[in-house]
Design a protein around this motif. Structure first.
Motif, mmCIF file in Angstrom:
data_model
loop_
_atom_site.group_PDB
_atom_site.id
_atom_site.type_symbol
_atom_site.label_atom_id
_atom_site.label_comp_id
_atom_site.label_asym_id
_atom_site.label_seq_id
_atom_site.Cartn_x
_atom_site.Cartn_y
_atom_site.Cartn_z
ATOM 1 N N LEU A 119 0.807 -1.218 0.000
ATOM 2 C CA LEU A 119 0.000 0.000 0.000
ATOM 3 C C LEU A 119 0.843 1.272 0.000
ATOM 4 C CD1 LEU A 119 -2.805 -1.158 2.427
ATOM 5 C CD2 LEU A 119 -3.060 -0.600 0.004
ATOM 6 N N SER A 122 -0.188 2.802 -5.195
ATOM 7 C CA SER A 122 -1.617 2.647 -5.452
ATOM 8 C C SER A 122 -1.859 2.361 -6.926
ATOM 9 C CB SER A 122 -2.372 3.924 -5.034
ATOM 10 O OG SER A 122 -1.892 5.047 -5.759
ATOM 11 N N ARG A 220 -4.541 5.504 3.708
ATOM 12 C CA ARG A 220 -3.666 4.336 3.713
ATOM 13 C C ARG A 220 -3.924 3.433 4.919
ATOM 14 N NH1 ARG A 220 2.945 4.417 4.019
ATOM 15 N NH2 ARG A 220 3.256 2.161 3.951
ATOM 16 N N LYS A 223 -7.120 1.569 4.244
ATOM 17 C CA LYS A 223 -6.910 0.539 3.224
ATOM 18 C C LYS A 223 -6.180 -0.666 3.801
ATOM 19 C CE LYS A 223 -5.057 3.327 0.109
ATOM 20 N NZ LYS A 223 -4.477 3.784 -1.191
#
Length: 372
Positions: A119, A122, A220, A223
């Protein structure tokens, strides 16, 4: 209103899963759909596989459908669950439950580390990084440097270490209930997670990540939450796969397996909670049944120019996928989800003072942001 909301969100899924639990008690046949009675081992094994892949597709949908993360490495975590639990039982001679707990713990750690690294980028770059990790795992399983995975032969499970309820053809109904329990747990976990504060942020990230940053959130971190949850549930599905098929195979390690899950999600409808389950069930069923259709006497009587493609299950599945993409862009679930508010719209309504109704609405993001 609250009771009605509960029935819509939790009541009907509970009713559906309860009804499905009685399937092994059905002794009649359904011609054309199944070759054998419903309670026969062959039919129950097919239904268990459909439920398993429906659950696995839903674990992938947490990333792709709800958070907008296109991963090509989801198969790595399914293979991790199937292989690591099997290795602990068969090669390390652990008992069943310690092996399962160790596998789930390892899945959380591996998903956290690889997710943190992946991550950092992207978009397509993220997809390529996840693909690289998955390919590395596939090579390790194939080359088998420690003689644990047994390479191309696959690793059969030591049935003496498995629960007796899941061993043998006579216990196929128990494997069906295991697969049903897996998809039910994944479904309710996903439903709870998506309706939570982080879940709303996931959906907002999917639609417009820069606007989420403007709201003062850290995409982030959210995610990573979705990535770890998705991967951990996938590892649990790998354990169910190992029990259902009495072993682990290299098929699970291939990136193509992730693409299959992606197809299931697209067929059912990405980000629709139950759409991925429906897509996984339908794809698995058709993949099995179309083999029988291709070898039927009706198909053999067709002209050669028609018989050759119809005999191939992947050709028929491909045609079906094209039709769904063209005529149902939102998948099968898109038929009932039209007009519903999007994830970003829900998020903005939640953080806007007074909410959509003009009253005082609690900010569902604050507590989550403080805990990240």
């Amino acid at each position: 209103m609250r009771n009605r909301r509960f029935l819509l969100d939790w009541g009907w899924p509970l009713a559906v899963f309860t009804l499905l639990a009685f399937v092994p008690k059905l002794g009649f046949s359904i011609p054309k759909l199944f070759d054998q009675p419903i309670d026969s081992p062959g039919t129950l094994a097919l239904l268990a596989a459909c439920l398993l892949y429906g659950g696995l597709a839903l674990t992938y949908d947490i990333q792709f459908g709800f958070t907008g993360l296109l991963s090509f490495g989801h198969a790595l975590y399914i293979a991790l669950g199937a292989y690591l639990a099997n290795i602990a039982i068969t090669d390390w001679h652990w008992s069943f439950w310690p092996a399962i707990l160790f596998t789930m713990g390892a899945a959380v750690v591996v998903a956290g580390i690889l997710g943190f690294v992946s991550l950092r980028v992207s978009g397509i770059a993220f997809a390529m990084v996840t693909l690289a990790f998955a390919q590395a795992g596939a090579v390790l399983a194939l080359k088998d440097p420690h003689h644990w995975t047994h390479g191309e032969e696959g690793l059969g499970a030591d049935y003496t270490k498995l629960p007796t309820a899941f061993v043998g053809i006579v216990n196929t109904k128990n494997l069906y209930w295991l697969a049903l329990a897996f998809v039910a747990v994944v479904f309710f976990v996903v439903r709870w997670a998506v309706d939570s504060s982080p879940g709303r942020v996931w959906q907002a990230i999917r639609e417009n990540e820069p606007r989420v940053e403007i709201l003062g959130l850290r995409p982030r971190a959210y995610k990573l939450q979705a990535f770890v949850l998705s991967s951990t549930l996938a590892a649990a599905g790998g354990i169910v796969y190992m029990l259902l098929y009495s072993g682990s195979t290299l098929t699970l390690t291939q990136p193509n397996f992730t693409l299959t899950l992606l197809l299931m999600v697209v067929i059912g409808g990405a980000g629709s909670r139950w759409g991925a389950v429906l897509g996984g069930i339908l794809y698995t069923y058709l993949n099995d049944r179309l083999i029988a259709v291709g070898s039927s006497s009706t198909v053999e009587g067709l002209p050669h120019v028609l018989r050759t493609p119809v005999e191939q299950p992947l050709f028929l599945l491909g045609v079906g996928l094209i039709l769904i993409v063209v005529f149902l862009p939102g998948g099968l679930a898109g038929l009932v989800n039209r007009g519903r508010p999007s994830g970003l719209r829900k998020l903005e309504e939640a953080v806007r003072p007074g909410g959509a109704t003009g009253g005082v609405v609690e900010n569902p993001i604050t507590e989550t942001q403080e805990g990240v």
